[in-house]
Structure formats: structure tokens, C-alpha cells
Design a protein around this motif. Structure first.
Motif, mmCIF file in Angstrom:
data_model
loop_
_atom_site.group_PDB
_atom_site.id
_atom_site.type_symbol
_atom_site.label_atom_id
_atom_site.label_comp_id
_atom_site.label_asym_id
_atom_site.label_seq_id
_atom_site.Cartn_x
_atom_site.Cartn_y
_atom_site.Cartn_z
ATOM 1 N N LYS A 196 -7.277 -2.361 -4.703
ATOM 2 C CA LYS A 196 -7.487 -2.174 -5.649
ATOM 3 C C LYS A 196 -6.416 -2.498 -6.357
ATOM 4 C CE LYS A 196 -10.217 2.024 -5.632
ATOM 5 N NZ LYS A 196 -11.391 1.092 -6.232
ATOM 6 N N SER A 237 -1.949 -2.548 -8.162
ATOM 7 C CA SER A 237 -0.987 -1.964 -8.833
ATOM 8 C C SER A 237 0.250 -2.644 -9.360
ATOM 9 C CB SER A 237 -0.189 0.014 -8.626
ATOM 10 O OG SER A 237 0.529 0.302 -9.449
ATOM 11 N N THR A 238 0.915 -2.792 -10.857
ATOM 12 C CA THR A 238 2.060 -3.752 -10.974
ATOM 13 C C THR A 238 3.357 -2.555 -11.261
ATOM 14 O OG1 THR A 238 1.041 -3.998 -12.870
ATOM 15 C CG2 THR A 238 0.256 -5.905 -11.590
ATOM 16 N N LYS A 239 2.967 -0.873 -10.987
ATOM 17 C CA LYS A 239 3.724 -0.535 -11.568
ATOM 18 C C LYS A 239 4.822 -0.288 -10.831
ATOM 19 C CE LYS A 239 0.379 2.295 -14.049
ATOM 20 N NZ LYS A 239 0.286 3.402 -14.167
ATOM 21 N N TYR A 280 3.245 -3.405 -3.732
ATOM 22 C CA TYR A 280 2.278 -2.815 -4.110
ATOM 23 C C TYR A 280 1.543 -3.493 -5.218
ATOM 24 C CZ TYR A 280 -1.267 0.403 -4.667
ATOM 25 O OH TYR A 280 -2.701 1.272 -5.210
ATOM 26 N N SER A 281 0.645 -4.417 -4.607
ATOM 27 C CA SER A 281 -0.247 -5.605 -5.503
ATOM 28 C C SER A 281 -1.258 -5.535 -5.200
ATOM 29 C CB SER A 281 0.155 -7.478 -5.452
ATOM 30 O OG SER A 281 -0.103 -7.476 -4.302
ATOM 31 N N SER A 282 -2.363 -6.402 -5.532
ATOM 32 C CA SER A 282 -4.066 -6.143 -5.057
ATOM 33 C C SER A 282 -4.211 -6.834 -3.986
ATOM 34 C CB SER A 282 -4.320 -6.692 -5.548
ATOM 35 O OG SER A 282 -3.971 -8.411 -6.443
ATOM 36 N N GLU A 336 -3.663 5.847 -3.632
ATOM 37 C CA GLU A 336 -2.878 4.288 -2.193
ATOM 38 C C GLU A 336 -2.298 4.027 -2.227
ATOM 39 O OE1 GLU A 336 -6.046 -0.013 -3.348
ATOM 40 O OE2 GLU A 336 -5.028 0.519 -5.028
ATOM 41 N N ALA A 337 -1.436 3.208 -3.256
ATOM 42 C CA ALA A 337 0.061 3.231 -1.950
ATOM 43 C C ALA A 337 0.281 4.438 -0.907
ATOM 44 C CB ALA A 337 1.525 3.550 -3.238
#
Length: 369
Positions: free
Chosen positions: A230, A232-234, A238-240, A255-256
Motif C-alpha cells: 500500500k 506511505s510517504t510519511k 517506505y514507499s509503495s 504495514e511498515a
């Protein structure tokens, strides 16, 4: 090889003559007593109720007179070895004329003579001491099947009284309660010591990660696990569409955490130097270390371990991750079907992997090249 041990104990009571001795007999079998790698049978006798009773000898039969290849060793009386006599002669051990005399009476009461084996522990008269316990080992040229040889077999004990009243006892097995040896019992092996590594270890040892998994750390997570991340860019790494290296560095929960813990689990399951075994004691310690609940972790791992061998395999790691991501049942590894988890269980699965990953570690210098 799994160790096996089985004991069988029963009591003989006098069936003839004047002395009411009671004797305890113990069979130990499914063990190697002689060091040749073959199962033997050890038989022990102890007088229970008469300090003046002297055990002179024992005669017994082997089912079907199967004495070929049998031998008697380690004969003791009162715990000491000595020049004790053992005779093996199928269906001929008897003190009757023309038979093989064991040196003591085999006649009287309801004796089932002739017997197949006779062992003498002492002489008539008390000059050589009073024998209150005796033992010996029966061996063969192949591993012995104690049940086949001795279930319902006939046994005969000869005792004498060394008291002032004299008397003797000739004791046989109780025909109303024949010998009924128990099957060999496999002792469970000791719990296997678990070895695993954390995501931090693999992140900082990408050379070992590639050595143990044969995967380039730059391989995409989605390619290996067959899922659509899925993303996240936060947080960094941790990308898609993360690489395995980036998945090991993923920060945060949800998910991370699954990316991080499952990638480490993948390496742990693929390494020849680790075993990724579900050791309950070590999981207890790891759960305390990482702040997870042992019972919850164990129940989750039990679902991941679909073949119930207490090892989390590579197929089971990947299958559990795919099960979290995919809404339909997952078949993986040819014979394994996953239908245990949903996306709402992402935290359960990542916590289970995280706890496994924090069991006992192996120093980086100990990995075989």
C-alpha cells in the motif's frame, strides 16, 4: 536417534515349598546396555520381604525358543560382578536327567521346565553370602524385541532360606497374570534451541542477507512476496514499491512493521545457519523483550505454521504475508493453504514475526561462508 526407555515391574510370590518369599522383577528394554548400538533387555530381581532369603538362580523360556544369537552378560549379585554361570540351550534347561542342568532345582510346584536359559547367582548353602538382588543383560546379534521374546513367557526362581528354620522357595510367574510388556515409548527430543536475527541485524549485514537468501537486497519486496504494498510517504525507506533493503529499514507500525519483520523472517527461514524454530521458552523471553503478549504471539505463529512442525519455513513466511494482503484464500508452496488472516491482522502477524526475530541471535562472525 530418539532415546527410548521402557520399564515393566511385577512381583513373584512363592508357589511351592515352605518359605513365602516375594520377589520383584523389573524388565528394562528398548535401550542399549552393552554399547553395541542394539537394543538389549535388562532383568533385575529383588527380594522384598525376607532378609534371610538367598536367590540361587533363575530359569526362563524365550517365546518360540528363539535363543539363536542371544547372549547373557553383566550378571551381578548384590550389585557385584562375579564368576556366575549362564546356560543357553533351547528347551533343555532342567535338572532332570539327560537335560542341561543349571545347577539348581527346576522341579516342583507347577514348573514349566524345561526352560531355554538358566543363570546361577550362588551356591546352595550360605557360604558365598545371601543374594538379595541380582540382574543380567540379554543381548542379541540384532536389536531385541522384548515384547516378542518375553510376553507370556515362563520364568522360574530358586531361593533358599538361610534362617535357622531352613526351607526353600521355588517361584514361578503367575499364569493368571502373564508377563505383558509395554510397547517401547519414544522420548520426545529436547526442545530445539532457536536461532534468529532481527531486522536491524539484516539491515546492517546486507552481505550476509544476500549470502543466506541468494536474493539481491535491491530486489523488490512485491516481487518476492507477490503482494501489492500500500505504501506511505510519511517515513523514509517506505514507499509503495520498496526493495528488500528498504523494507528492513521501514519505520513505524502497521504495514511498515510487517515489511520490516517479514523480510527479516524471510532471511531467518532461508538461512542454513539459523533454524527459525518456535521454542516456547525463548519466545517467552523475546515477548518480554519486545513487549508482545506470548499467548497471542504463539496462537498467531500456530496459524502461520500450517504444517505444525514448529519451524516457520520460507513458504509459511510468504504465505502468511500474502494471506494478510489478499482477500481470498492463498495456496502457496504446492501443499500449503493459507486462510488465516486479513488486513486487520497486519499487527498480529508483524508482532509474531517480530517476536520470533528477537529470539537468540547468532554472531555475524559465525555464519558459514
Amino acid at each position: 536417534m530418539t532415546a527410548r526407555t521402557t520399564n515393566y515391574t511385577f512381583d513373584y510370590k512363592a508357589t511351592s515349598d515352605s518359605a513365602p518369599e516375594s520377589i520383584r522383577a523389573t524388565f528394562e528394554y528398548c535401550q542399549d546396555f552393552t554399547g553395541d548400538g542394539l537394543d538389549d533387555v535388562k532383568v533385575s530381581f529383588s527380594v522384598l520381604n525376607d532378609l534371610k532369603a538367598d536367590l540361587v538362580g533363575v530359569a526362563f523360556s524365550v517365546n518360540k525358543d528363539a535363543v539363536s544369537g542371544l547372549s547373557i552378560s553383566q550378571i551381578t549379585a548384590n550389585g557385584a560382578a562375579g564368576p556366575y554361570a549362564a546356560l543357553i540351550d533351547a528347551n533343555r534347561i532342567s535338572d532332570n536327567p539327560g537335560m542341561t542342568d543349571p545347577g539348581f532345582s527346576t522341579t516342583g510346584g507347577t514348573s514349566e521346565e524345561p526352560y531355554d536359559i538358566g543363570i546361577k547367582f550362588g551356591s546352595l548353602g550360605a557360604n558365598d553370602g545371601v543374594v538379595q538382588n541380582a540382574s543380567f543383560v540379554i543381548s542379541g546379534t540384532t536389536a531385541l524385541d522384548a515384547e516378542a521374546l518375553f510376553d507370556s513367557s515362563d520364568w522360574w526362581l530358586r531361593l533358599q532360606s538361610t534362617g535357622t528354620g531352613g526351607g526353600s522357595a521355588k517361584i514361578q510367574d503367575d499364569p493368571n497374570h502373564p508377563i505383558d510388556l509395554l510397547p517401547c515409548v519414544d522420548e520426545p527430543p529436547p526442545p530445539e534451541h532457536a536461532l534468529a536475527q532481527s531486522p536491524g541485524f539484516w539491515k546492517n549485514h546486507l552481505d550476509l542477507f544476500q549470502q543466506e537468501t541468494h536474493l539481491d537486497p535491491n530486489t523488490r519486496y512485491e516481487t518476492v512476496f507477490g503482494v501489492d504494498v500500500k505504501g506511505s510517504t510519511k517515513v523514509p525507506y517506505y514507499s509503495s514499491d520498496p526493495t528488500l533493503s528498504e523494507a528492513l529499514s521501514a519505520q513505524g507500525g502497521g504495514e511498515a512493521a510487517l515489511l520490516r519483520s517479514s523480510t527479516a523472517a524471510l532471511a531467518n527461514s532461508m538461512s542454513d545457519d539459523l533454524n527459525y524454530y518456535m521454542n516456547a521458552d525463548q519466545l517467552h523471553e523475546a515477548a518480554t523483550l519486545v513487549g508482545t503478549n506470548f499467548d497471542t504471539v504463539w496462537n498467531t505463529l500456530d496459524k502461520i505454521d500450517v504444517n505444525d512442525d514448529l519451524h516457520i519455513s520460507t513458504d509459511e513466511v510468504i504465505g502468511a504475508v500474502r494471506d494478510v494482503y489478499l482477500s481470498t484464500p492463498v495456496s502457496y508452496g504446492g501443499i500449503q493453504t493459507f486462510n488465516q488472516f486479513a488486513w486487520t491482522d497486519v499487527g498480529l502477524v508483524s508482532s509474531a514475526f517480530d517476536t520470533m526475530n528477537n529470539m537468540t541471535h547468532l554472531d555475524a562472525t559465525l555464519f558459514a561462508a
